[in-house]
Design a protein around this motif. Structure first.
Motif, PDB file in Angstrom:
ATOM      1  N   LEU A  63     -15.502 -14.541 -18.940  1.00 20.03           N
ATOM      2  CA  LEU A  63     -16.358 -13.426 -18.546  1.00 20.03           C
ATOM      3  C   LEU A  63     -17.364 -13.112 -19.643  1.00 20.03           C
ATOM      4  O   LEU A  63     -17.027 -13.163 -20.828  1.00 20.03           O
TER       5      LEU A  63
ATOM      6  N   SER B 294      -4.496 -10.423 -20.363  1.00 19.65           N
ATOM      7  CA  SER B 294      -5.655  -9.547 -20.457  1.00 19.65           C
ATOM      8  C   SER B 294      -6.837 -10.293 -21.069  1.00 19.65           C
ATOM      9  O   SER B 294      -6.782 -11.494 -21.308  1.00 19.65           O
ATOM     10  N   LEU B 295      -7.897  -9.566 -21.313  1.00 17.70           N
ATOM     11  CA  LEU B 295      -9.108 -10.176 -21.848  1.00 17.70           C
ATOM     12  C   LEU B 295      -9.005 -10.329 -23.367  1.00 17.70           C
ATOM     13  O   LEU B 295      -8.564  -9.410 -24.055  1.00 17.70           O
TER      14      LEU B 295
ATOM     15  N   TYR C 209     -15.622 -13.297 -23.117  1.00 16.70           N
ATOM     16  CA  TYR C 209     -14.179 -13.075 -23.108  1.00 16.70           C
ATOM     17  C   TYR C 209     -13.494 -14.202 -22.353  1.00 16.70           C
ATOM     18  O   TYR C 209     -14.071 -14.834 -21.469  1.00 16.70           O
TER      19      TYR C 209
ATOM     20  N   LEU D 122      -6.889  -1.535 -16.840  1.00 17.03           N
ATOM     21  CA  LEU D 122      -6.850  -1.977 -18.225  1.00 17.03           C
ATOM     22  C   LEU D 122      -7.291  -0.849 -19.150  1.00 17.03           C
ATOM     23  O   LEU D 122      -8.276  -0.165 -18.859  1.00 17.03           O
TER      24      LEU D 122
ATOM     25  N   PHE E 157      -8.391  -5.297 -25.393  1.00 10.43           N
ATOM     26  CA  PHE E 157      -7.845  -4.830 -24.129  1.00 10.43           C
ATOM     27  C   PHE E 157      -6.326  -4.915 -24.109  1.00 10.43           C
ATOM     28  O   PHE E 157      -5.721  -5.819 -24.700  1.00 10.43           O
ATOM     29  N   GLY E 158      -5.730  -3.990 -23.386  1.00  7.78           N
ATOM     30  CA  GLY E 158      -4.323  -4.094 -23.073  1.00  7.78           C
ATOM     31  C   GLY E 158      -4.103  -5.141 -21.995  1.00  7.78           C
ATOM     32  O   GLY E 158      -5.061  -5.661 -21.409  1.00  7.78           O
ATOM     33  N   SER E 159      -2.850  -5.423 -21.720  1.00 14.41           N
ATOM     34  CA  SER E 159      -2.518  -6.483 -20.767  1.00 14.41           C
ATOM     35  C   SER E 159      -2.713  -6.063 -19.321  1.00 14.41           C
ATOM     36  O   SER E 159      -2.742  -6.901 -18.433  1.00 14.41           O
ATOM     37  N   GLY E 160      -2.859  -4.769 -19.093  1.00  9.50           N
ATOM     38  CA  GLY E 160      -3.142  -4.298 -17.739  1.00  9.50           C
ATOM     39  C   GLY E 160      -1.894  -3.922 -16.967  1.00  9.50           C
ATOM     40  O   GLY E 160      -0.798  -4.440 -17.224  1.00  9.50           O
TER      41      GLY E 160
ATOM     42  N   GLN F   4      -9.908  -3.560 -12.590  1.00 10.39           N
ATOM     43  CA  GLN F   4     -10.249  -4.942 -12.279  1.00 10.39           C
ATOM     44  C   GLN F   4      -9.635  -5.337 -10.954  1.00 10.39           C
ATOM     45  O   GLN F   4      -8.414  -5.267 -10.787  1.00 10.39           O
TER      46      GLN F   4
ATOM     47  N   GLN G 173      -9.877 -14.761 -20.116  1.00  8.60           N
ATOM     48  CA  GLN G 173      -8.732 -14.110 -19.489  1.00  8.60           C
ATOM     49  C   GLN G 173      -7.835 -15.202 -18.926  1.00  8.60           C
ATOM     50  O   GLN G 173      -8.099 -15.767 -17.867  1.00  8.60           O
TER      51      GLN G 173
END
Lengths: 113, 114
Positions: free
Chosen positions: B92, B42-43, B35, A89, A103-106, A38, B37
């Motif tokens: 998103l 995160s999403l 989603y 991510l 999703f993970g937090s990135g 991202q 964010q």
């Protein structure tokens, strides 16, 4: 409940080095795991998917591993370039659904020239 | 690959008002996802929108707050109702790649609630 963690919020490395990002998960055994990139102001872009029966997957300078015993995936970028700077991510499907993702937090990667 | 556009790309809104976000896909898809964010986060999946049926909401999200429309296979809207500053996020939409498990994402709508 399912939980997915990425190793650090930010990672800085020197150009040319290999970046390694970690994704750990608990309370679940996903059939596959995905990695996305991202960039600021943009939606995530799919990079790689690795299934539970695959140990490793490669795409150009990218490599992903999946260790179901450790409940961990590693994402490697070899010969890193400043253009690789982005947030990465990891994601896996919701329990019982092949399409919905959690999703993970990135990890924000910065490759320094 | 699917090309997804969202409108507006960003907006600044007053507390208590509502904003409708549009998501347009260049191909017909059965499932669309919305989603959120939040800043630095995160999403989080809000809901799944299927054409011809009610959207399915995830835990913590309700239809009264986030009503969704899905009038056809290429379009969906998400409304953020009675907004508060806590709703400031990027929203998103995404669609699954046909026959695969990865998703294509729109560019997002950056919402700021004052």
């Amino acid at each position: 409940s399912q939980k997915i963690e990425q190793n650090s919020e930010a990672l800085n490395i020197q150009e040319g080095k290999t970046a390694t990002l970690t994704c750990n998960y608990t309370n679940y055994s996903p059939a596959y795991l995905q990695w996305y990139r991202q960039d600021p102001g943009r939606g995530p872009v799919f990079l790689l998917l690795i299934r539970e029966n695959e140990k490793e997957k490669r795409k150009e300078r990218l490599k992903v591993t999946f260790d179901t015993t450790l409940k961990q995936s590693l994402f490697h970028i070899t010969a890193s370039q400043p253009a690789d700077s982005a947030t990465y991510l990891c994601a896996f499907p919701f329990s019982g659904s092949a399409r919905q993702l959690t999703f993970g937090s990135g990890t924000q990667l910065t490759v320094l020239p | 690959s699917a090309v997804i556009s969202q409108k507006p790309s960003r907006d600044i809104c007053q507390r208590g008002t509502s904003l409708t976000i549009q998501c347009q896909v260049d191909s017909q898809v059965t499932m669309m996802f919305w989603y959120r964010q939040q800043p630095g986060q995160s999403l989080t999946l809000i809901a799944t929108a299927n054409q011809g049926s009610e959207a399915t909401y995830e835990s913590g999200f309700v239809i009264d707050k986030f009503p969704i429309s899905r009038p056809n296979l290429t379009f969906s809207t998400l409304t953020v109702s009675n907004m508060s500053p806590e709703d400031s996020s990027i929203y998103l939409c995404s669609v699954p790649r046909t026959g695969f498990n990865e998703q294509f994402f729109g560019p997002g709508t950056r919402l700021t609630v004052l």
